[in-house]
Design an enzyme around this catalytic site. Structure first.
Site: not given
Length: 431
Positions: A61-62, A148, A218-219, A303
């Site tokens: 995915w990511d 991610a 996150r991220d 995100e």
């Protein structure tokens, strides 16, 4: 779009960044009311249900292209490299077989986040990706999930800093350094063995797990500011405060039309794009700064934020979902963007609403986790595409790449390219 100190107090002085005086830009409900899911200039082309799958053994995915700190997507000795969040497919696992003994790919796909691992792929063509394996061996990352971030090529010796998210228990922005080794046959990512946690949510600017058990933090996406030359990082967060305690005030409302003053339970949606500054270009020590953009009363998730620097402007992109919008407003899964002339803002929502590239209404879940590259190409993964009746096909593979044109505060969808087409903008020859 406005600025307000009601949701987040501004920073007067930063030990690492110096004298900073800014307030977060507010993505208001009035802005979001302008989102038009049927605008062809901001709608991703339909993905066919007969899409190819890049692997029968893993979901991806990511997707995180290898890049430099100015955002340039790079190849190394002619090899393009991407990292992906990855999980094994389990077609023969009894846990994922239905009552008739058939593989329940939907349930397997929905369970992927709990077993996410960072893996890498390489290619000579910018597509036709070859699976390289895990970046970190089992047990290197200190938590159960690897979520991610951003891989950064540091130099022509092949050193790479992978900024990523350590998740469960807790959530922390972390970094691990390794190196890339190439040959005529392929690529190896090696020596990613020492993970350093950089920071967690502080409870002052960014909501903590104690304040909200379903918090987002996150991220990480590091970059060098083209104006001051310092190393910064944007990331996803939620505005600090106990869950349900936030106020959707005048700034968060914006100039809404009559009949849109009632916000329902919008106080529970408190997404923001966070900022941190490094002590120096080594990226070993960081200080958390106030958010750049807040979405209190609008959306709970912002995100994978990241920048494109073009024509003297700061294009700040993020991704979000329809299901994370607050009561009374809506928008598609896809890319949202904000533009300004300075790192600290103020920012304006692109295309007046913030929507840059959304899924078409007839296929609302076809793609997600878009990454906008400086050449205008946008990569994403396929989630699910409708087939016959109520049925649909699960992806877990790269989507067709599209290009967007950035023109001032506006954007326009342009060409569509092959599945997973992520060409390098520059080749780095190792010394």
């Amino acid at each position: 779009m406005s600025t307000s100190s009601s949701a987040v107090s501004q920073l007067k002085n930063s030990p690492l960044a110096g004298n900073i005086n800014y307030e977060p830009t507010v993505w208001s409900r009035a802005d979001a009311l302008k989102v038009n899911e049927n605008d062809p200039t901001t709608t991703q082309p339909l993905v066919s249900a007969d899409f190819p799958v890049m692997s029968d053994t893993v979901f991806i995915w990511d997707t995180m292209p290898l890049r430099e700190l100015d955002g340039t997507v790079v190849s190394v000795n002619g090899w393009s490299v991407i990292l992906t969040l990855t999980a094994d497919r389990h077609p023969d696992d009894p846990q994922y077989l239905d009552a008739n003994g058939r593989y329940d790919i939907k349930r397997d796909w929905e369970d992927r986040h709990g077993r996410a691992r960072m893996c890498y792929w390489y290619s000579r063509t910018g597509k036709d990706w070859i699976f390289g394996g895990r970046v970190m061996a089992e047990g290197v990352s200190p938590t159960t999930r690897e979520w991610a971030g951003t891989p950064i090529l540091l130099n022509d010796k092949g050193d790479i800093d992978l900024y990523y998210t350590c998740v469960t228990p807790g959530a922390a922005v972390a970094k691990v350094r390794g190196r890339i080794v190439t040959s005529d046959q392929g690529v190896e990512l090696k020596d990613f063995t020492q993970v350093k946690k950089l920071f967690e949510a502080d409870g002052t600017y960014y909501q903590t797990e104690a304040q909200n058990s379903s918090w987002n933090f996150r991220d990480p996406s590091p970059f060098i500011d083209p104006n001051d030359g310092k190393l910064y990082m944007v990331f996803e967060g939620n505005v600090a405060g106990e869950r349900g305690s936030h106020t959707v005030g005048a700034a968060e409302l914006g100039p809404v039309p009559p009949g849109h003053e009632d916000v329902g339970g919008a106080r529970f949606q408190v997404g923001c794009i966070g900022l941190a500054v490094a002590k120096d270009l080594s990226g070993e020590e960081w200080e958390i700064l106030p958010p750049l953009v807040t979405a209190v009363g609008v959306n709970d998730q912002t995100e994978r934020p990241h920048y494109v620097f073009q024509d003297g402007k700061y294009y700040l992109f993020t991704i979000s979902h329809k299901f994370t919008y607050a009561d009374g407003i809506t928008g598609p899964d896809g890319v949202y963007g904000f533009v300004g002339e300075h790192l600290f803002g103020p920012y304006r929502p692109m295309n007046a609403s913030g929507l840059v590239l959304g899924n078409p209404p007839e296929q609302p879940f076809q793609t997600y986790s878009h990454c906008v590259m400086p050449n205008g190409l946008v990569t994403s993964f396929i989630d699910s595409v409708p087939t016959e009746g109520e049925d649909y096909r699960i992806g877990g593979t790269e989507a067709p790449t599209v290009r967007i044109l950035l023109k001032g505060d506006r954007s326009f969808v342009q060409e569509e390219y092959d599945y997973g087409y992520i060409p390098a903008m520059k080749d780095v020859q190792l010394s």
